[in-house]
Design an enzyme around this catalytic site. Structure first.
Site, PDB file in Angstrom:
ATOM      1  N   TYR A 165      39.702  40.839  44.934  1.00  0.00           N
ATOM      2  CA  TYR A 165      41.043  40.677  45.516  1.00  0.00           C
ATOM      3  C   TYR A 165      41.090  41.242  46.941  1.00  0.00           C
ATOM      4  O   TYR A 165      41.622  40.610  47.860  1.00  0.00           O
ATOM      5  CB  TYR A 165      42.028  41.396  44.606  1.00  0.00           C
ATOM      6  CG  TYR A 165      43.477  41.364  44.998  1.00  0.00           C
ATOM      7  CD1 TYR A 165      44.238  40.205  44.838  1.00  0.00           C
ATOM      8  CD2 TYR A 165      44.103  42.496  45.509  1.00  0.00           C
ATOM      9  CE1 TYR A 165      45.582  40.194  45.173  1.00  0.00           C
ATOM     10  CE2 TYR A 165      45.446  42.488  45.845  1.00  0.00           C
ATOM     11  CZ  TYR A 165      46.182  41.337  45.678  1.00  0.00           C
ATOM     12  OH  TYR A 165      47.516  41.326  46.012  1.00  0.00           O
ATOM     13  N   LYS A 169      41.916  39.216  50.294  1.00  0.00           N
ATOM     14  CA  LYS A 169      43.085  39.584  51.100  1.00  0.00           C
ATOM     15  C   LYS A 169      42.698  39.987  52.515  1.00  0.00           C
ATOM     16  O   LYS A 169      43.455  39.756  53.460  1.00  0.00           O
ATOM     17  CB  LYS A 169      43.866  40.711  50.410  1.00  0.00           C
ATOM     18  CG  LYS A 169      44.606  40.260  49.140  1.00  0.00           C
ATOM     19  CD  LYS A 169      45.492  39.057  49.419  1.00  0.00           C
ATOM     20  CE  LYS A 169      46.657  38.907  48.456  1.00  0.00           C
ATOM     21  NZ  LYS A 169      47.382  37.624  48.656  1.00  0.00           N
TER      22      LYS A 169
HETATM   23  P1  NAI Z   1      53.451  37.019  40.780  1.00  0.00           P
HETATM   24  O1  NAI Z   1      52.383  36.950  39.761  1.00  0.00           O
HETATM   25  O2  NAI Z   1      54.837  37.220  40.308  1.00  0.00           O
HETATM   26  O3  NAI Z   1      53.451  35.734  41.740  1.00  0.00           O
HETATM   27  C1  NAI Z   1      52.331  34.953  41.998  1.00  0.00           C
HETATM   28  C2  NAI Z   1      52.711  33.509  41.736  1.00  0.00           C
HETATM   29  O4  NAI Z   1      51.629  32.658  42.126  1.00  0.00           O
HETATM   30  C3  NAI Z   1      52.977  33.239  40.266  1.00  0.00           C
HETATM   31  O5  NAI Z   1      54.255  32.657  40.108  1.00  0.00           O
HETATM   32  C4  NAI Z   1      51.853  32.320  39.843  1.00  0.00           C
HETATM   33  O6  NAI Z   1      52.218  31.394  38.834  1.00  0.00           O
HETATM   34  C5  NAI Z   1      51.510  31.633  41.159  1.00  0.00           C
HETATM   35  N1  NAI Z   1      50.143  31.108  41.178  1.00  0.00           N
HETATM   36  C6  NAI Z   1      49.023  31.732  40.731  1.00  0.00           C
HETATM   37  N2  NAI Z   1      47.954  30.947  40.928  1.00  0.00           N
HETATM   38  C7  NAI Z   1      48.407  29.815  41.531  1.00  0.00           C
HETATM   39  C8  NAI Z   1      47.761  28.646  41.995  1.00  0.00           C
HETATM   40  N3  NAI Z   1      46.437  28.488  41.879  1.00  0.00           N
HETATM   41  N4  NAI Z   1      48.522  27.688  42.596  1.00  0.00           N
HETATM   42  C9  NAI Z   1      49.865  27.839  42.690  1.00  0.00           C
HETATM   43  N5  NAI Z   1      50.524  28.924  42.241  1.00  0.00           N
HETATM   44  C10 NAI Z   1      49.797  29.910  41.682  1.00  0.00           C
HETATM   45  O7  NAI Z   1      53.045  38.216  41.786  1.00  0.00           O
HETATM   46  P2  NAI Z   1      53.713  38.695  43.165  1.00  0.00           P
HETATM   47  O8  NAI Z   1      53.638  40.162  43.162  1.00  0.00           O
HETATM   48  O9  NAI Z   1      55.006  38.034  43.405  1.00  0.00           O
HETATM   49  O10 NAI Z   1      52.632  38.199  44.227  1.00  0.00           O
HETATM   50  C11 NAI Z   1      52.907  37.319  45.297  1.00  0.00           C
HETATM   51  C12 NAI Z   1      51.852  37.516  46.372  1.00  0.00           C
HETATM   52  O11 NAI Z   1      51.974  38.815  46.955  1.00  0.00           O
HETATM   53  C13 NAI Z   1      50.410  37.427  45.878  1.00  0.00           C
HETATM   54  O12 NAI Z   1      49.613  36.781  46.844  1.00  0.00           O
HETATM   55  C14 NAI Z   1      50.000  38.863  45.733  1.00  0.00           C
HETATM   56  O13 NAI Z   1      48.601  39.042  45.807  1.00  0.00           O
HETATM   57  C15 NAI Z   1      50.728  39.462  46.928  1.00  0.00           C
HETATM   58  N6  NAI Z   1      50.925  40.907  46.852  1.00  0.00           N
HETATM   59  C16 NAI Z   1      51.865  41.446  46.014  1.00  0.00           C
HETATM   60  C17 NAI Z   1      52.076  42.807  46.006  1.00  0.00           C
HETATM   61  C18 NAI Z   1      53.141  43.427  45.216  1.00  0.00           C
HETATM   62  O14 NAI Z   1      53.401  44.648  45.412  1.00  0.00           O
HETATM   63  N7  NAI Z   1      53.823  42.694  44.319  1.00  0.00           N
HETATM   64  C19 NAI Z   1      51.232  43.712  46.818  1.00  0.00           C
HETATM   65  C20 NAI Z   1      50.319  43.042  47.703  1.00  0.00           C
HETATM   66  C21 NAI Z   1      50.183  41.683  47.692  1.00  0.00           C
END
Ligand code: NAI
Length: 277
Positions: A165, A169
């Site tokens: 990851y 990133k």
């Molecule tokens: P989340 O799991 O709620 O959202 C990720 C979304 O991406 C999900 O709805 C999932 O179904 C969708 N997804 C996964 N694989 C996919 C694909 N191949 N094609 C289309 N959609 C896909 O998690 P969150 O926290 O909302 O994460 C959003 C972004 O923020 C991610 O890139 C994560 O790595 C990044 N992030 C989040 C942090 C946090 O504190 N929540 C910290 C640092 C980065």
């Protein structure tokens, strides 16, 4: 008048968590939305249309316009199909938020190849696939555009058990900086944000403050998507709950040897000077 009236935005992974909040906020400011989500679990397994559909419904109920897309971001076909959904539904594309993501945490010694490949595919290749298709469309439209990528403290600083990851990133940061240079002449800005918010991805991590709701991150995404940020490109911002900051590389002044090659012993001797900020 909304800040984003007339604009069409794609948010990948917008079926929940941060992406859902970004989509709702962009729509609230006047953008028409493509809500992309594969609809699987945090580790990337499974798929379905319910997550994207429910956010489309929320936007419509609030008086906005939205279309769903269920393709994976991790293939070139998926990236192209997501952009095509925007063109088919709304005739254009102005804003892309590359947000989709999965986690497959394991320490390096225990990580298997599929954990590495799947995480790199969704985050890093996913950003490439959607951005390439979008950039081609935006250049053709000749009215500029906005790309907002998602990095992480894990890639910028490091986090135990996330070599896959963190590599993806941090790769996204390099991608952001290079593509920003390439697309500047077309009025397309490319920036990255590192969010911190409680979502299904982070709810088990005790160090994420419970009050860091994902809604706190959305205003920065709207700002970067708007004309207010037309001169902001190639930059990386942290949005850690209510705190917004910028991440920058630091190059120390360093030490140049006047003549000849350094010896390893000389480097050791001067190490404190070389690394002094
Ligand atoms: P989340 O799991 O709620 O959202 C990720 C979304 O991406 C999900 O709805 C999932 O179904 C969708 N997804 C996964 N694989 C996919 C694909 N191949 N094609 C289309 N959609 C896909 O998690 P969150 O926290 O909302 O994460 C959003 C972004 O923020 C991610 O890139 C994560 O790595 C990044 N992030 C989040 C942090 C946090 O504190 N929540 C910290 C640092 C980065």
């Amino acid at each position: 008048m909304g800040l984003l009236d007339g604009k069409v935005a794609v948010v990948t992974g917008a079926g929940g968590g941060l992406g859902r909040c970004y989509a709702l906020a962009l729509a609230e400011h006047g953008a028409r939305l493509v809500v992309n989500d594969l609809g699987g679990a945090v580790d990337g397994t499974g798929s379905g249309s319910a997550m994207a559909d429910s956010v489309v419904e929320e936007i419509r109920k609030a008086g906005g316009e939205a279309a769903a897309n269920y393709d994976t971001v991790s293939t070139m076909e998926g990236g192209a199909a997501i952009v095509q959904t925007a063109v088919d539904a709304f005739g254009r594309l102005d804003i892309v938020v590359n947000n989709a993501g999965i986690l497959r945490d394991k320490t390096l010694r225990k990580m298997d190849e599929s954990m590495w490949d799947d995480v790199i595919a969704v985050h890093l290749k996913g950003a490439f696939a959607a951005t390439q298709a979008a950039a081609r469309r935006m250049v053709e439209q000749a009215e500029g555009g906005r790309i907002i990528n998602t990095t992480s403290v894990s890639g910028l600083i490091g986090n135990f058990g996330q070599s896959n990851y963190g590599a993806a990133k941090c790769g996204i940061v390099g991608f952001t900086r290079v593509v920003a240079l390439e697309l500047q002449r077309y009025g397309i800005t490319v920036n990255a944000i590192a969010p911190t918010a409680v979502t299904r991805m982070t709810e088990d991590i005790p160090s994420t403050p419970r009050e860091f709701v994902p809604e706190l991150v959305s205003p920065m995404v709207v700002f970067l998507a708007s004309d207010l940020a037309k001169d902001v490109t190639g930059r990386v911002f942290g949005v850690h709950g209510p705190r917004i900051c910028e991440y920058r590389y630091v190059m120390t002044p360093g030490v140049a040897k006047a003549e000849g090659l350094w010896t390893p012993e000389e480097i050791s001797e001067k190490f404190a000077d070389i690394t002094r900020g």
